[in-house]
Structures are given as structure tokens and as C-alpha cells.
Design a protein around this motif. Structure first.
Motif, short mmCIF file in Angstrom:
data_model
loop_
_atom_site.label_atom_id
_atom_site.label_comp_id
_atom_site.label_asym_id
_atom_site.label_seq_id
_atom_site.Cartn_x
_atom_site.Cartn_y
_atom_site.Cartn_z
N ARG A 169 0.83 -1.20 0.00
CA ARG A 169 0.00 0.00 0.00
C ARG A 169 0.86 1.25 0.00
NH1 ARG A 169 -4.51 1.66 4.54
NH2 ARG A 169 -2.71 1.57 5.90
N VAL A 170 0.43 2.25 -0.73
CA VAL A 170 1.10 3.53 -0.75
C VAL A 170 0.03 4.63 -0.74
CG1 VAL A 170 1.20 3.69 -3.26
CG2 VAL A 170 2.89 4.93 -1.90
N ILE A 171 0.36 5.75 -0.12
CA ILE A 171 -0.55 6.90 -0.11
C ILE A 171 0.16 8.08 -0.75
CG2 ILE A 171 -1.86 8.53 1.29
CD1 ILE A 171 -2.13 6.38 3.41
N LEU A 259 -2.33 -2.67 -3.37
CA LEU A 259 -2.27 -3.77 -4.33
C LEU A 259 -2.52 -5.12 -3.67
CD1 LEU A 259 0.73 -2.64 -6.58
CD2 LEU A 259 -1.74 -2.30 -6.91
N ASP A 260 -2.41 -5.19 -2.34
CA ASP A 260 -2.75 -6.44 -1.65
C ASP A 260 -4.26 -6.60 -1.54
OD1 ASP A 260 -0.06 -7.02 -1.33
OD2 ASP A 260 0.05 -6.07 0.65
N GLN A 261 -4.94 -5.52 -1.13
CA GLN A 261 -6.39 -5.56 -1.00
C GLN A 261 -7.09 -5.18 -2.30
OE1 GLN A 261 -7.83 -6.73 1.82
NE2 GLN A 261 -5.72 -7.07 2.53
N GLY A 282 -11.36 -4.23 -6.56
CA GLY A 282 -11.05 -5.35 -7.43
C GLY A 282 -10.12 -5.00 -8.57
N ILE A 283 -9.21 -4.03 -8.35
CA ILE A 283 -8.30 -3.64 -9.42
C ILE A 283 -7.27 -4.74 -9.67
CG2 ILE A 283 -8.61 -1.20 -8.85
CD1 ILE A 283 -5.74 -1.30 -7.65
#
Length: 307
Positions: A169-171, A259-261, A282-283
């Protein structure tokens, strides 16, 4: 005065409590140690550091030092402080840490207070804008260490951040400094994947895109995502006209890519409710992703923020 386990102790009542204080070298007989010390706050909490501030405990004589313990899944680190503040570094993002502290005076160590737990936030992207694509290199000027971009030709071009995000994850945080020419203030906030090639145009449905349509209409438009599904006000391919859909200069946007979730969440930090966010579930991007913007107005300007 009494002996316990062969050691000499002194008995005294303080605040209605019975205290037994062992006489130690340099100590003061009969004076109790400080009371339990509490954590006042955990400030400046970042993905890799924080500042722990302590409450001064009740003590008949001056506190001379603090013993701070940090626990993470049974692993303990110890810190010392003279002034009731300690800077903690080398933390791990998205991890829970528990802090507790005790104080010492010349009378000895007091007890630990109640533990205080905090969880570190995820790391926030701190990159720059990328303009080495021949299709857009002459369409933007960069400043502020390549963190601020300005559209210079008033036609659709796409620009992305420099690094491709490939896992976890990145913000990203961005500030919309200016919409440019208000009569042509069409602007898009998007996430594109590594195979994207539309740098001389706008991302539209080639990515995951939130489109702000020029005033006076103040329209919100979500493109049908490249894959996955959109969650939010309206439907992909539909204009939603509402005053709350109006993007304003100075607004800060956050874009979370997990990208994990397998989701993307875009938020206007100053706007609550449905018009303040856009979500894609759902990407399934290929190769890596990066946040991107596109604008068709000359002098439109965006700045990447580190936090």
C-alpha cells in the motif's frame, strides 16, 4: 524502622498510604519514590518515528530521569530521558507499539504507569513528477525540486509521479494549487499502470480516473475503470452536476493504492460525504502503478506533498 529480608527499611505514612523505603547510598530515608508515570501523548507519529511525551508524576522530591519501555510483539526496547520527552526512530509502518514509563527520584524508582498503544501509519510517497516522455516534456514546467508542475500549453497531457508502485500500500498526497484558466479548467486525477502510453492525451478509461468538468457546471465524471469496479456517487460514464463536485484551488487530495487488497481510494481531504471521494475495488493492474494528473488548462498547477 524495620528489617525485611535482612535489609533495613524506614516506615512512613504519605497521603494516607504506608510506605517502606530502603535506605540506599545517597538516598533519603523515609521519602517514597515517585508515583506511577503516565504517557501524556505520542506526537509526530510517522511511518518510521514518533515523539513520546510524559506526564510529570507526583513526587516529594525532584524526578531525575525516566525509563521508557517500548514493546512490539514481545520485543522490548528501552529509552532514557531527563526532560520527559524521547524521540523514537526505526519504527515499521502499519505496526502497533506499546509504551510505558516510570520515573526515578533520589528516593528510587516509581512504578510503571498504564501502557499507551499507537499504530504507525503507512509510508507516504515522497517522489517527484516525471517528464521524460517526448509527448509531454514540453507541456509542463517543474519547480520546487520537481514536486510542483504547471501546464504551459493548455492542451490535454498526462504526467505521472516518478516511481512505479509494485506491491503493498502507498498513499500519495497532492495539492491542486491552481485550476488555471477557469473557463477551461478540465482536470483529471488518475492512477495509471506501467503499460500506459497516452501521455499526449488524458488517461480517461485507460486507468482509474476521476474527472472534474469545467465550471460553471461543476460536474463529476468517473470513467469506466480499466478493470475492477467503481464505488461512489453516480455511475461510470455519467456526469453528476452538484455544487459539492466543484474542485477548488488549494484543495489537498489523497490517493491510496493497495495492491494487496486490490483497491484505489481517492479523497478530497476538505470535503466529507460522497462528493469527497471515489473508490475502485477489485483492481488488477499489470507491472506497477503510479498516480497521474492531466489538465487542459494553461497554468493549471499541482504539487506533490510528502505528508
Amino acid at each position: 524502622q524495620r528489617r525485611v529480608h535482612g535489609k533495613q527499611w524506614y516506615q512512613r505514612r504519605v497521603h494516607g498510604k504506608q510506605w517502606y523505603q530502603r535506605r540506599v547510598h545517597g538516598g533519603r530515608s523515609g521519602i517514597p519514590p515517585p508515583e506511577a508515570t503516565e504517557i501524556a501523548s505520542v506526537d509526530e507519529l510517522r511511518h518510521d518515528s514518533c515523539t513520546v511525551k510524559l506526564q510529570t508524576p507526583k513526587s516529594e522530591i525532584q524526578v531525575v530521569e525516566y525509563d521508557i519501555r517500548m514493546d512490539q510483539a514481545g520485543q522490548e526496547r528501552t529509552f532514557e530521558s531527563k526532560d520527559g520527552t524521547v524521540k523514537v526512530t526505526d519504527l515499521v509502518e502499519k505496526t502497533m507499539y506499546s509504551f510505558k514509563v516510570r520515573a526515578r527520584s533520589e528516593a528510587g524508582w516509581g512504578p510503571f504507569g498504564k501502557p499507551k498503544a499507537v499504530t504507525t501509519p503507512p509510508q507516504v510517497f515522497q517522489g517527484t513528477w516525471q517528464t521524460d516522455h517526448p509527448q509531454n516534456s514540453s507541456s509542463f514546467t517543474l519547480s520546487n525540486g520537481n514536486r510542483t508542475l504547471k501546464n504551459t500549453n493548455g492542451s490535454w497531457k498526462t504526467i505521472r509521479v516518478s516511481d512505479w508502485h509494485t506491491s503493498g500500500r502507498v498513499i500519495y498526497r497532492l495539492r491542486l494549487d491552481s485550476l488555471g484558466n477557469i473557463q477551461n479548467a478540465n482536470t483529471m486525477l488518475s492512477v495509471v499502470e506501467k503499460t500506459y502510453s497516452g501521455w499526449s492525451s488524458n488517461p480517461g478509461g485507460q486507468g482509474w480516473t476521476w474527472y472534474y468538468y469545467k465550471p460553471p457546471d461543476y460536474k463529476r465524471y468517473i470513467y469506466k475503470p480499466k478493470n475492477g469496479s467503481y464505488v461512489g456517487i453516480g455511475s461510470p460514464g455519467e456526469y453528476v452536476n452538484h455544487a459539492d463536485a466543484d474542485w477548488k484551488a488549494g484543495e489537498i487530495f489523497s490517493v491510496t493504492v493497495d495492491l494487496d487488497q486490490k483497491y484505489i481510494l481517492m479523497k478530497r481531504e476538505s470535503v466529507s460525504g460522497g462528493h469527497g471521494e471515489c473508490r475502485f475495488n477489485g483492481i488488477n493492474p499489470g507491472g506497477g502503478v503510479a498516480v497521474a494528473v492531466a489538465c487542459s488548462s494553461v497554468n493549471a498547477q499541482w504539487t506533490l506533498l510528502s505528508r
